[in-house]
Design a protein around this motif. Structure first.
Motif, PDB file in Angstrom:
ATOM      1  N   VAL A 162       0.843  -1.199   0.000  1.00 51.25           N
ATOM      2  CA  VAL A 162       0.000   0.000   0.000  1.00 51.25           C
ATOM      3  C   VAL A 162       0.872   1.240   0.000  1.00 51.25           C
ATOM      4  O   VAL A 162       0.646   2.196  -0.750  1.00 51.25           O
ATOM      5  CB  VAL A 162      -0.945   0.001   1.225  1.00 51.25           C
ATOM      6  N   ALA A 164      -4.968   4.652   6.530  1.00 50.85           N
ATOM      7  CA  ALA A 164      -4.824   3.295   5.996  1.00 50.85           C
ATOM      8  C   ALA A 164      -4.967   2.236   7.075  1.00 50.85           C
ATOM      9  O   ALA A 164      -4.402   2.356   8.164  1.00 50.85           O
ATOM     10  CB  ALA A 164      -3.475   3.149   5.306  1.00 50.85           C
ATOM     11  N   ASP A 209      -8.053   0.573   2.386  1.00 46.13           N
ATOM     12  CA  ASP A 209      -8.305  -0.783   2.894  1.00 46.13           C
ATOM     13  C   ASP A 209      -9.278  -0.749   4.063  1.00 46.13           C
ATOM     14  O   ASP A 209      -9.125  -1.456   5.055  1.00 46.13           O
ATOM     15  CB  ASP A 209      -7.011  -1.482   3.307  1.00 46.13           C
ATOM     16  N   HIS A 262      -3.155  -4.467  -2.839  1.00 48.58           N
ATOM     17  CA  HIS A 262      -2.533  -3.521  -1.907  1.00 48.58           C
ATOM     18  C   HIS A 262      -1.876  -2.359  -2.647  1.00 48.58           C
ATOM     19  O   HIS A 262      -2.096  -1.187  -2.310  1.00 48.58           O
ATOM     20  CB  HIS A 262      -1.498  -4.248  -1.041  1.00 48.58           C
ATOM     21  N   GLY A 278      -3.105   1.787  -2.630  1.00 46.40           N
ATOM     22  CA  GLY A 278      -2.288   2.946  -2.301  1.00 46.40           C
ATOM     23  C   GLY A 278      -2.208   3.926  -3.452  1.00 46.40           C
ATOM     24  O   GLY A 278      -2.321   5.150  -3.267  1.00 46.40           O
TER      25      GLY A 278
END
Length: 303
Positions: free
Chosen positions: A35, A80, A102, A248, A252
């Motif tokens: 991420v 996050a 997430d 992931h 990001g």
């Protein structure tokens, strides 16, 4: 002409630092750290600097760090999470541009980006169906996290689309540290499936061990698919495990893209491309963005 903006001069000119923070505990995990990589790559391409603060779910520390960063005119925040869950945005972030990564903002006030777990369950099950499987076990989780319920929903949807009746007896939910091994043995001794969809790669290791003890050949006698794509599992166990990779890096990258669009407008991110060559498949619901997982084909599914 080779011109590159001077971020220090720009800060003085605009009173903005062009910096934001990623919080929670993802910096301590081996694969969720992607991420950060995705966010960093997008930030670099857009001329921003990324600062990371790891708070280990300590609310007091979180408030202290966010308050300090706000005093330095941080432009926006990526909040996050370690895994897909609903969260309450800290009060200290009130008034700051924020994107949840997430996870989902429980109040629905700020944009949220997370894996499309229902689609992941559907795609994993459908892959087994494509391989000819009809008696498919969902080797799931006893935990009540969002991913468990949505992956099970996806499993049921794929079965329904294929005209396969749902059988509650084929849903085996386990906890890794207690009954996973015993239930994996029962899968082979009592249920005898031709396909197994595992909630995650760790649970797949119990299926592999139970199969080995019984002389059942994965990839030949039974097909297995999982979710996570943890390289220290998928590339080590034999045969190598077919799995869906949680997005992931994409989460990001997409989070930064959305944050900069909020800061500078959509035109500022119109030409943004990932070094990963990813094609992000988005499913939007208001301010929520669910990203589809990618199947990584290996050797655990019968040809």
């Amino acid at each position: 002409m080779g011109y590159k903006p001077n971020s220090v001069a720009r800060t003085l000119r605009t009173s903005k630092s062009y910096t934001w923070v990623v919080t929670d505990e993802i910096a301590t995990t081996p694969y969720a750290g992607q991420v950060l990589q995705g966010a960093q790559d997008a930030a670099r391409k857009l001329g921003y600097i990324l600062l990371t603060a790891n708070t280990n779910n300590d609310a007091e520390l979180e408030d202290q760090e966010i308050s300090a960063l706000r005093r330095y005119n941080v432009d926006g925040f990526l909040y996050a999470m370690m895994y897909h869950r609903k969260v309450d945005i800290p009060e200290v972030l009130e008034g700051s541009l924020t994107v949840v990564v997430d996870g989902e903002d429980a109040a629905g006030k700020v944009p949220s980006i997370y894996p499309d777990d229902e689609m992941a369950g559907h795609d994993a099950t459908n892959r087994l169906i494509q391989a000819g499987c009809r008696r498919i076990v969902y080797y799931g989780s006893t935990t009540t996290i969002i991913a468990q319920g949505e992956r099970l929903d996806g499993y049921r949807r794929a079965l329904a689309e294929a005209g396969i009746a749902f059988d509650e007896a084929l849903v085996v939910n386990v906890l890794e540290m207690t009954n996973a091994a015993a239930e994996a043995a029962r899968v082979f001794d009592e249920i005898k499936p031709d396909g197994i969809f595992c909630f995650n790669d760790v649970r797949a290791t119990f299926i592999y061990e139970a199969a080995r003890e019984r002389g059942v050949r994965i990839g030949t006698d039974v097909s297995v698919i999982s979710i996570d794509n943890q390289p220290f599992i998928t590339d080590v166990i034999k045969p190598s495990l077919t799995t869906l990779e949680l997005p992931h890096y994409e989460m990001g990258f997409e989070a930064v893209r959305q944050l900069v669009a909020m800061l500078d407008g959509d035109k500022a991110v119109a030409d943004l491309e990932s070094d990963h060559g990813m094609a992000v498949q988005r499913q939007r619901d208001g301010g929520k963005t669910a990203l589809r997982c990618r199947i990584i084909e290996r050797d655990s599914i019968v040809l």
